[in-house]
Design an enzyme around this catalytic site. Structure first.
Site, PDB file in Angstrom:
ATOM      1  N   ASN A 100      -8.914   5.117  29.646  1.00 44.83           N
ATOM      2  CA  ASN A 100      -9.501   6.450  29.927  1.00 44.83           C
ATOM      3  C   ASN A 100      -8.690   7.564  29.261  1.00 44.83           C
ATOM      4  O   ASN A 100      -8.933   8.747  29.474  1.00 44.83           O
ATOM      5  CB  ASN A 100      -9.611   6.685  31.442  1.00 44.83           C
ATOM      6  CG  ASN A 100      -8.239   6.775  32.103  1.00 44.83           C
ATOM      7  OD1 ASN A 100      -7.211   6.635  31.435  1.00 44.83           O
ATOM      8  ND2 ASN A 100      -8.228   7.021  33.401  1.00 44.83           N
ATOM      9  N   SER A 142      -5.932   8.782  29.896  1.00 36.93           N
ATOM     10  CA  SER A 142      -5.253   9.742  30.801  1.00 36.93           C
ATOM     11  C   SER A 142      -3.761   9.848  30.457  1.00 36.93           C
ATOM     12  O   SER A 142      -3.123  10.835  30.772  1.00 36.93           O
ATOM     13  CB  SER A 142      -5.400   9.288  32.267  1.00 36.93           C
ATOM     14  OG  SER A 142      -4.730   8.054  32.465  1.00 36.93           O
ATOM     15  N   TYR A 160       4.985   3.174  42.913  1.00 35.52           N
ATOM     16  CA  TYR A 160       4.630   2.562  41.616  1.00 35.52           C
ATOM     17  C   TYR A 160       5.002   1.079  41.643  1.00 35.52           C
ATOM     18  O   TYR A 160       4.183   0.205  41.366  1.00 35.52           O
ATOM     19  CB  TYR A 160       5.361   3.278  40.478  1.00 35.52           C
ATOM     20  CG  TYR A 160       5.593   2.423  39.255  1.00 35.52           C
ATOM     21  CD1 TYR A 160       6.846   1.846  39.012  1.00 35.52           C
ATOM     22  CD2 TYR A 160       4.574   2.173  38.347  1.00 35.52           C
ATOM     23  CE1 TYR A 160       7.058   1.041  37.904  1.00 35.52           C
ATOM     24  CE2 TYR A 160       4.781   1.371  37.235  1.00 35.52           C
ATOM     25  CZ  TYR A 160       6.026   0.804  37.023  1.00 35.52           C
ATOM     26  OH  TYR A 160       6.237  -0.006  35.928  1.00 35.52           O
ATOM     27  N   THR A 174      10.768  -4.045  38.645  1.00 32.34           N
ATOM     28  CA  THR A 174      10.938  -3.212  39.830  1.00 32.34           C
ATOM     29  C   THR A 174      10.487  -3.942  41.095  1.00 32.34           C
ATOM     30  O   THR A 174      10.868  -3.596  42.201  1.00 32.34           O
ATOM     31  CB  THR A 174      10.199  -1.876  39.636  1.00 32.34           C
ATOM     32  OG1 THR A 174      10.722  -0.905  40.513  1.00 32.34           O
ATOM     33  CG2 THR A 174       8.721  -2.009  39.822  1.00 32.34           C
ATOM     34  N   SER A 188       6.429  -5.707  36.555  1.00 34.81           N
ATOM     35  CA  SER A 188       7.676  -4.975  36.288  1.00 34.81           C
ATOM     36  C   SER A 188       8.831  -5.566  37.093  1.00 34.81           C
ATOM     37  O   SER A 188       8.637  -6.049  38.209  1.00 34.81           O
ATOM     38  CB  SER A 188       7.480  -3.511  36.685  1.00 34.81           C
ATOM     39  OG  SER A 188       8.724  -2.839  36.745  1.00 34.81           O
ATOM     40  N   GLY A 194      -2.129   2.577  25.405  1.00 34.53           N
ATOM     41  CA  GLY A 194      -0.807   3.041  25.866  1.00 34.53           C
ATOM     42  C   GLY A 194       0.329   2.420  25.066  1.00 34.53           C
ATOM     43  O   GLY A 194       0.113   1.738  24.062  1.00 34.53           O
ATOM     44  N   TYR A 195       1.550   2.659  25.537  1.00 36.57           N
ATOM     45  CA  TYR A 195       2.752   2.266  24.793  1.00 36.57           C
ATOM     46  C   TYR A 195       2.818   0.751  24.586  1.00 36.57           C
ATOM     47  O   TYR A 195       2.868   0.263  23.455  1.00 36.57           O
ATOM     48  CB  TYR A 195       3.976   2.786  25.561  1.00 36.57           C
ATOM     49  CG  TYR A 195       5.322   2.401  25.015  1.00 36.57           C
ATOM     50  CD1 TYR A 195       6.343   2.010  25.875  1.00 36.57           C
ATOM     51  CD2 TYR A 195       5.592   2.430  23.654  1.00 36.57           C
ATOM     52  CE1 TYR A 195       7.599   1.675  25.386  1.00 36.57           C
ATOM     53  CE2 TYR A 195       6.849   2.093  23.145  1.00 36.57           C
ATOM     54  CZ  TYR A 195       7.844   1.705  24.034  1.00 36.57           C
ATOM     55  OH  TYR A 195       9.096   1.355  23.557  1.00 36.57           O
ATOM     56  N   PHE A 212      11.380  -5.781  31.824  1.00 39.21           N
ATOM     57  CA  PHE A 212      12.595  -5.047  32.147  1.00 39.21           C
ATOM     58  C   PHE A 212      12.460  -3.652  31.534  1.00 39.21           C
ATOM     59  O   PHE A 212      11.484  -2.963  31.894  1.00 39.21           O
ATOM     60  CB  PHE A 212      13.815  -5.908  31.782  1.00 39.21           C
ATOM     61  CG  PHE A 212      14.003  -6.940  32.867  1.00 39.21           C
ATOM     62  CD1 PHE A 212      13.102  -7.994  33.011  1.00 39.21           C
ATOM     63  CD2 PHE A 212      14.999  -6.803  33.818  1.00 39.21           C
ATOM     64  CE1 PHE A 212      13.200  -8.910  34.061  1.00 39.21           C
ATOM     65  CE2 PHE A 212      15.125  -7.718  34.873  1.00 39.21           C
ATOM     66  CZ  PHE A 212      14.222  -8.762  34.997  1.00 39.21           C
ATOM     67  N   LYS A 231       2.709  -2.684  41.805  1.00 40.73           N
ATOM     68  CA  LYS A 231       2.915  -3.871  40.964  1.00 40.73           C
ATOM     69  C   LYS A 231       3.046  -5.116  41.857  1.00 40.73           C
ATOM     70  O   LYS A 231       2.442  -6.152  41.601  1.00 40.73           O
ATOM     71  CB  LYS A 231       4.183  -3.719  40.105  1.00 40.73           C
ATOM     72  CG  LYS A 231       4.124  -2.633  39.044  1.00 40.73           C
ATOM     73  CD  LYS A 231       3.077  -2.932  37.991  1.00 40.73           C
ATOM     74  CE  LYS A 231       3.138  -1.938  36.834  1.00 40.73           C
ATOM     75  NZ  LYS A 231       2.075  -2.149  35.847  1.00 40.73           N
ATOM     76  N   ASN A 273      11.859   8.520  31.407  1.00 40.74           N
ATOM     77  CA  ASN A 273      12.690   7.400  30.956  1.00 40.74           C
ATOM     78  C   ASN A 273      13.754   7.841  29.948  1.00 40.74           C
ATOM     79  O   ASN A 273      13.607   8.841  29.254  1.00 40.74           O
ATOM     80  CB  ASN A 273      11.796   6.296  30.363  1.00 40.74           C
ATOM     81  CG  ASN A 273      10.871   5.674  31.421  1.00 40.74           C
ATOM     82  OD1 ASN A 273       9.707   5.500  31.184  1.00 40.74           O
ATOM     83  ND2 ASN A 273      11.408   5.368  32.584  1.00 40.74           N
TER      84      ASN A 273
END
Ligand code: WQD
Length: 334
Positions: free
Chosen positions: A33, A35, A150, A127, A125, A11-12, A179, A154, A200
């Site tokens: 995976n 996804s 979400y 968040t 996160s 991922g990113y 962040f 976390k 985003n």
């Protein structure tokens, strides 16, 4: 050299962390995976780092496959990125988010216990601080009043890791509270590639600059901020990757649980980011002011002192660097 498992490493954030760890001489294995990522990211990681990386295309909720991988690979540490991460989708599909994100974590933790892996860095996160804490956010603040499932996953995973470490005094757990990660590796080979319409801000900006989207809607300009638009603590994903390498080094030398903010300690508004992007890349980004987005808060940014003190880490790259590298990646996409 130590071998590190990156769950969700295609991922990113994971792909950028893989590049950094490979450059630092670690052996890296990615379990993903695919996804929300693609296999191309794995070969791009190898191209940038000039080294090979192990890869398992598995669902980490699959206990047998996960245990087989741990048995075969003999990991020294885990960096845990894998999980669904779209805020809006989590509101619409809470069970899918709780099942997937918690199940993966419990399966990985059970495999770690079975095969004696004592270190884990968790991709958490900001968040988790919720909307009620004063800014800048400090690690000792109360967490858990999250505004979406979400964020709550976390918070829950931080709690699970803390409870497991409490009965395993030789475990090292680092909870990295990101962040707002943006930007891309300067090579332009890896970056943020959301599926469908971006949630985003930065991918929406780059896709608008490229003509894929018609315009950016600024979600509100009536907040009590510098110019009325939302303020966030943007951090270059390469700085973030280096924060993971610093946390890993810390985990190899310290047991216990530490929550650490990874942010710049500075806020940037939506309008300031759009203006910086246009200036740095000499391109127009059509944008209009629209209504506020549900669940958004006006402003948040990090108190970044603990990362400096404990990890000797701080951000080095600027908002201009983030805008330049994000655009460079977008231009390279087909
Ligand atoms: C940033 C600012 C928006 C889009 C979330 C998660 C966080 C992290 C990153 C997941 C806000 C404004 C956005 C747009 C806009 N994790 N905006 N128009 O909501 O701060 O954080 O994503 O990947 O855990 O909570 O990030 O980029 O969505 O928004 O005006 O089209 O941009 O209102 O002020 P956010 P974001």
């Amino acid at each position: 050299m130590s071998k590190i498992l990156l769950t969700g490493g295609a991922g990113y954030i994971g792909s950028h962390t893989a590049v950094t760890l490979l450059k630092e001489g670690y052996d890296v294995v990615i379990a993903d995976n695919l996804s929300n990522s693609d296999k191309q990211a794995v070969s791009n990681i190898e191209k940038i780092a000039g080294k090979s990386v192990g890869f398992y295309e598995i669902d980490l909720c699959d206990r047998d496959k996960t245990f087989d991988m741990f048995k075969k690979e003999n990991f020294d540490a885990v960096i845990h990125f894998a999980g669904y991460k779209a805020v809006g989708e989590s509101v619409a599909k809470p069970c899918m988010y709780y099942r997937n994100n918690i199940d993966i974590t419990l399966t990985v933790l059970e495999a770690m216990a079975e095969y004696g892996v004592k270190r884990i860095i968790f991709s958490s996160s900001a968040t988790v601080y919720g909307p009620l804490n004063p800014i800048p956010y400090v690690e000792t603040m109360k967490t858990g009043d999250c505004t979406n499932p979400y964020g709550t996953t976390k918070f829950m995973i931080e709690k699970i890791l803390t409870d497991v470490a409490a009965v395993n005094p030789d475990m090292s757990v680092v909870l990295l509270r990101y962040f707002n990660p943006i930007g891309a590796d300067p090579s332009g080979l890896i970056g943020e590639k959301p599926q469908g319409i971006p949630n985003n801000l930065m991918p929406y900006i780059t896709q608008t600059a490229k003509g894929i989207r018609e315009k950016v809607t600024v979600f509100g300009n009536d907040y009590p901020t510098v110019d009325g638009s939302g303020v966030r603590d943007y951090i270059h994903v390469v700085d973030l990757a280096e924060g993971h390498a610093a946390a890993l080094k810390y985990a190899f030398n310290n047991a216990g649980v530490e929550a650490i903010n990874l942010g710049s300690g500075r806020g940037t508004s939506v309008l300031e980011l759009i203006n910086a992007f246009e200036r740095v890349n000499n391109i127009k980004v059509p944008h209009v002011i629209g209504p506020r987005r549900d669940g958004d808060i006006a402003e948040f940014y990090a108190d970044a002192t603990k990362a400096k003190k404990l990890l000797n880490w701080e951000t080095k790259l600027s908002v201009d660097d983030m805008c330049r590298d994000s655009w460079n990646f977008e231009k390279n996409q087909k």
